[in-house]
Design a protein around this motif. Structure first.
Motif, PDB file in Angstrom:
ATOM      1  N   HIS A 104       0.921  -1.290  -0.004  1.00 24.27           N
ATOM      2  CA  HIS A 104       0.015  -0.123  -0.092  1.00 24.27           C
ATOM      3  C   HIS A 104       0.901   1.277  -0.188  1.00 24.27           C
ATOM      4  N   GLU A 105       2.003   1.256   0.531  1.00 19.96           N
ATOM      5  CA  GLU A 105       3.001   2.238   0.552  1.00 19.96           C
ATOM      6  C   GLU A 105       3.647   2.539  -0.739  1.00 19.96           C
ATOM      7  N   GLU A 106       3.488   1.854  -1.618  1.00 21.26           N
ATOM      8  CA  GLU A 106       4.543   1.898  -3.026  1.00 21.26           C
ATOM      9  C   GLU A 106       3.722   3.202  -3.659  1.00 21.26           C
ATOM     10  N   ALA A 107       4.397   3.706  -4.615  1.00 21.85           N
ATOM     11  CA  ALA A 107       3.875   4.907  -5.247  1.00 21.85           C
ATOM     12  C   ALA A 107       2.710   4.489  -6.378  1.00 21.85           C
ATOM     13  N   ALA A 108       2.857   3.494  -6.935  1.00 22.11           N
ATOM     14  CA  ALA A 108       1.783   3.010  -8.025  1.00 22.11           C
ATOM     15  C   ALA A 108       0.761   2.200  -7.353  1.00 22.11           C
ATOM     16  N   SER A 109       0.699   2.244  -6.039  1.00 22.19           N
ATOM     17  CA  SER A 109      -0.326   1.460  -5.225  1.00 22.19           C
ATOM     18  C   SER A 109      -1.770   2.348  -5.132  1.00 22.19           C
ATOM     19  N   ALA A 110      -2.990   1.586  -5.306  1.00 18.60           N
ATOM     20  CA  ALA A 110      -4.395   2.162  -5.104  1.00 18.60           C
ATOM     21  C   ALA A 110      -4.214   2.908  -3.554  1.00 18.60           C
ATOM     22  N   PRO A 111      -4.798   3.948  -3.549  1.00 19.73           N
ATOM     23  CA  PRO A 111      -4.935   4.431  -2.113  1.00 19.73           C
ATOM     24  C   PRO A 111      -6.100   3.988  -1.329  1.00 19.73           C
ATOM     25  N   THR A 112      -5.547   3.399  -0.110  1.00 21.54           N
ATOM     26  CA  THR A 112      -6.485   2.760   0.859  1.00 21.54           C
ATOM     27  C   THR A 112      -6.507   3.380   2.022  1.00 21.54           C
ATOM     28  N   GLY A 113      -7.587   3.202   2.905  1.00 23.34           N
ATOM     29  CA  GLY A 113      -7.966   3.705   4.374  1.00 23.34           C
ATOM     30  C   GLY A 113      -9.430   3.286   4.825  1.00 23.34           C
ATOM     31  N   VAL A 114      -9.427   3.527   5.901  1.00 24.67           N
ATOM     32  CA  VAL A 114     -10.642   3.272   6.729  1.00 24.67           C
ATOM     33  C   VAL A 114     -11.873   3.888   6.131  1.00 24.67           C
ATOM     34  N   VAL A 115     -11.851   5.126   5.800  1.00 27.36           N
ATOM     35  CA  VAL A 115     -12.829   6.014   5.061  1.00 27.36           C
ATOM     36  C   VAL A 115     -12.792   5.775   3.627  1.00 27.36           C
ATOM     37  N   ARG A 116     -14.042   6.148   2.901  1.00 26.24           N
ATOM     38  CA  ARG A 116     -14.059   6.025   1.422  1.00 26.24           C
ATOM     39  C   ARG A 116     -13.059   6.816   0.742  1.00 26.24           C
ATOM     40  N   THR A 117     -11.950   5.823   0.020  1.00 27.95           N
ATOM     41  CA  THR A 117     -11.029   6.772  -0.711  1.00 27.95           C
ATOM     42  C   THR A 117     -11.034   6.895  -2.016  1.00 27.95           C
ATOM     43  N   THR A 118     -11.879   5.825  -2.587  1.00 28.49           N
ATOM     44  CA  THR A 118     -12.266   5.758  -3.977  1.00 28.49           C
ATOM     45  C   THR A 118     -13.466   6.808  -4.462  1.00 28.49           C
ATOM     46  N   GLN A 119     -13.380   7.937  -5.047  1.00 24.31           N
ATOM     47  CA  GLN A 119     -14.530   8.890  -5.219  1.00 24.31           C
ATOM     48  C   GLN A 119     -14.727   8.626  -6.752  1.00 24.31           C
ATOM     49  N   THR A 120     -13.822   8.248  -7.473  1.00 23.27           N
ATOM     50  CA  THR A 120     -14.331   8.324  -9.076  1.00 23.27           C
ATOM     51  C   THR A 120     -13.238   7.132  -9.448  1.00 23.27           C
ATOM     52  N   PRO A 121     -13.707   6.458 -10.607  1.00 24.31           N
ATOM     53  CA  PRO A 121     -13.064   5.175 -11.183  1.00 24.31           C
ATOM     54  C   PRO A 121     -11.495   5.619 -11.218  1.00 24.31           C
ATOM     55  N   ALA A 122     -10.841   4.601 -10.952  1.00 26.13           N
ATOM     56  CA  ALA A 122      -9.133   4.738 -11.175  1.00 26.13           C
ATOM     57  C   ALA A 122      -8.592   3.653 -12.008  1.00 26.13           C
ATOM     58  N   SER A 123      -7.770   3.797 -12.774  1.00 23.47           N
ATOM     59  CA  SER A 123      -7.190   2.674 -13.737  1.00 23.47           C
ATOM     60  C   SER A 123      -5.920   2.164 -13.045  1.00 23.47           C
ATOM     61  N   TYR A 124      -5.422   1.080 -13.161  1.00 28.21           N
ATOM     62  CA  TYR A 124      -4.112   0.331 -12.660  1.00 28.21           C
ATOM     63  C   TYR A 124      -3.727  -0.718 -13.517  1.00 28.21           C
ATOM     64  N   SER A 125      -2.535  -0.824 -13.594  1.00 28.59           N
ATOM     65  CA  SER A 125      -1.961  -1.621 -14.888  1.00 28.59           C
ATOM     66  C   SER A 125      -1.140  -2.749 -13.722  1.00 28.59           C
ATOM     67  N   SER A 126      -0.608  -3.842 -14.238  1.00 28.87           N
ATOM     68  CA  SER A 126       0.302  -4.832 -13.355  1.00 28.87           C
ATOM     69  C   SER A 126       0.966  -5.454 -14.319  1.00 28.87           C
ATOM     70  N   SER A 127       2.356  -5.802 -13.876  1.00 28.37           N
ATOM     71  CA  SER A 127       3.177  -6.673 -14.663  1.00 28.37           C
ATOM     72  C   SER A 127       2.601  -8.203 -14.631  1.00 28.37           C
ATOM     73  N   HIS A 128       1.892  -8.361 -13.768  1.00 27.87           N
ATOM     74  CA  HIS A 128       1.642  -9.822 -13.861  1.00 27.87           C
ATOM     75  C   HIS A 128       0.427 -10.167 -14.406  1.00 27.87           C
ATOM     76  N   PHE A 129      -0.344  -9.088 -15.054  1.00 29.59           N
ATOM     77  CA  PHE A 129      -1.335  -9.210 -15.845  1.00 29.59           C
ATOM     78  C   PHE A 129      -1.161  -8.289 -17.144  1.00 29.59           C
ATOM     79  N   PRO A 130      -0.238  -8.379 -18.307  1.00 28.56           N
ATOM     80  CA  PRO A 130      -0.067  -7.611 -19.248  1.00 28.56           C
ATOM     81  C   PRO A 130      -1.440  -7.513 -20.292  1.00 28.56           C
ATOM     82  N   ASN A 131      -1.267  -6.116 -20.600  1.00 28.07           N
ATOM     83  CA  ASN A 131      -2.328  -5.655 -21.482  1.00 28.07           C
ATOM     84  C   ASN A 131      -3.824  -5.851 -20.757  1.00 28.07           C
TER      85      ASN A 131
END
Length: 414
Positions: A104-131
């Protein structure tokens, strides 16, 4: 069943791609008949259809394998959008980080927390799942009535795959999401994300607790006639434990199938038509009595020789099958097991009509008729053509069986 002029045609190679009676959750690798509405890769099909046609017409299955492999390789680069959704507080952002195996502390991680942190859709990629684009959607909120508006606001139709996260309870919101996705004809998983908390607070044994969670999810879905999806019980804090490894393996397989299913289904239809047209053309050759000269057959009444010629014609002779098996990284028996036309013995054993046409009594009858006037000779010629057509039909059916396996196996190759 009454015979018809198309009675020789085998069932479609990969079935009807729009068949709606098939479960959405039949493993995709087992059949191409599962309902998958994520259409990808269509633009490359015209480029390969001519090569497919030439290979089938010339009976060169090895060339066909090469074309299919190149097609699958191109399709594997197709982007897939996966929406991660659920109720607010279900740990969707934490799950995305765990699926990507980042902290969770990494720069590319999705923000997390005990309160609602995602207000709008956010996209993420991963080397484990190309494309693959993982979309972290805002939670559905507290009221069940908000789900309908939520679907529109989040534009569910733009995603090809869904992961519904849940924790503590599988709510009516979760069920509505699952039902809506099923009605869209799309595939989804249910992921229970906070198994560590459940294990630390429950008085039940781990086995009993896991069973209770699964049964609760299944019962709630069944009440709304939602077919059971793959269910994974994980802890966002332990991305390498519980069902996480199984989830990643399953997702890798399904992503491959999502990308390839529809295009290869189209290729199967192309192959089917080419084979059917080829059979129809050779039936005309048989009817005209030109088979002997066209295929260089010495004895038209020797069905072993005719069978060998037809197998070469369609590219399903032993040598060709051996080459195909090597190219697909398997043993030749994988292709021989389910075909009838390996030799005259197996083809007679697998088809009662041909067995009847080649029985000892029938052979003796033909010898007797051969000594009679011209009319009987016409009967002999007609009967010979019937036997040739039947062998042709059976070899064509076996060709479809082999092609079905090649297409299905091509999306599971490493």
């Amino acid at each position: 069943m009454k015979p018809s002029h198309k009675s020789w045609e085998a069932a479609p190679l990969l079935g009807n791609m729009t068949e709606t009676s098939v479960s959405h959750y039949t493993p995709l690798s087992s059949s191409f008949t599962s309902v998958v509405s994520y259409h990808t890769g269509w633009k490359i099909l015209p480029e390969v259809s001519k090569n497919i046609e030439r290979a089938l017409k010339e009976g060169k299955l090895l060339e066909l394998v090469s074309v299919i492999k190149k097609t699958v390789a191109a399709l594997s680069q197709t982007p897939v959008s996966i929406a991660v959704t659920g109720d607010t507080g279900n740990g969707m952002s934490s799950f995305i980080n765990a699926l990507r195996v980042i902290g969770h502390e990494e720069a590319a991680s999705a923000p997390t927390g005990v309160v609602r942190t995602t207000q709008t859709p956010a996209s993420y990629s991963s080397s484990h799942f190309p494309n693959v684009v993982l979309w972290d959607l805002p939670g559905t909120g507290a009221t069940a009535q908000s789900v309908e508006n939520y679907l529109k606001e989040m534009q569910f139709s733009q995603y090809g795959f869904f992961i519904i996260t849940a924790s503590e309870q599988f709510s009516s919101n979760h069920v509505k999401l699952a039902k809506a996705i099923q009605e869209m004809g799309k595939r989804f998983y249910v992921v229970w994300t906070k198994l560590d908390r459940d294990l630390s607070t429950s008085v039940l044994s781990e086995i009993r607790l896991l069973q209770n969670i699964r049964e609760n999810i299944q019962e709630n879905l069944q009440k709304e006639r939602v077919q059971e999806p793959p269910i994974f019980l994980v802890s966002n804090l332990d991305p390498l434990l519980h069902d996480f490894p199984k989830l990643r393996d399953t997702l890798h397989r399904d992503l491959s199938n999502i990308r390839c299913c529809d295009p290869l289904g189209t290729l199967s239809s192309i192959c089917e038509k080419i084979i059917n047209d080829k059979v129809a053309s050779w039936k005309e050759t048989i009817a005209k009595g030109h088979l002997k000269n066209t295929l260089d057959i010495r004895n038209e009444d020797d069905l072993r020789e005719c069978l060998k010629a037809f197998r070469l014609l369609f590219g399903v002779d032993d040598e060709s099958l051996q080459q195909v098996a090597q190219s697909m990284g398997t043993v030749v028996m994988e292709y021989k097991t389910n075909i009838k036309s390996q030799d005259l013995h197996t083809i007679r054993r697998g088809d009662w009509r041909l067995k009847l046409m080649t029985c000892l009594f029938m052979n003796e009858l033909l010898r007797f008729l051969g000594c009679l006037p011209r009319l009987c000779h016409c009967v002999i010629h007609r009967f010979r053509r019937v036997r040739h057509r039947r062998v042709l039909e059976l070899v064509a059916q076996d060709t479809k069986t082999i092609l079905r396996k090649i297409l299905e196996d091509s999306i599971t190759l490493p």
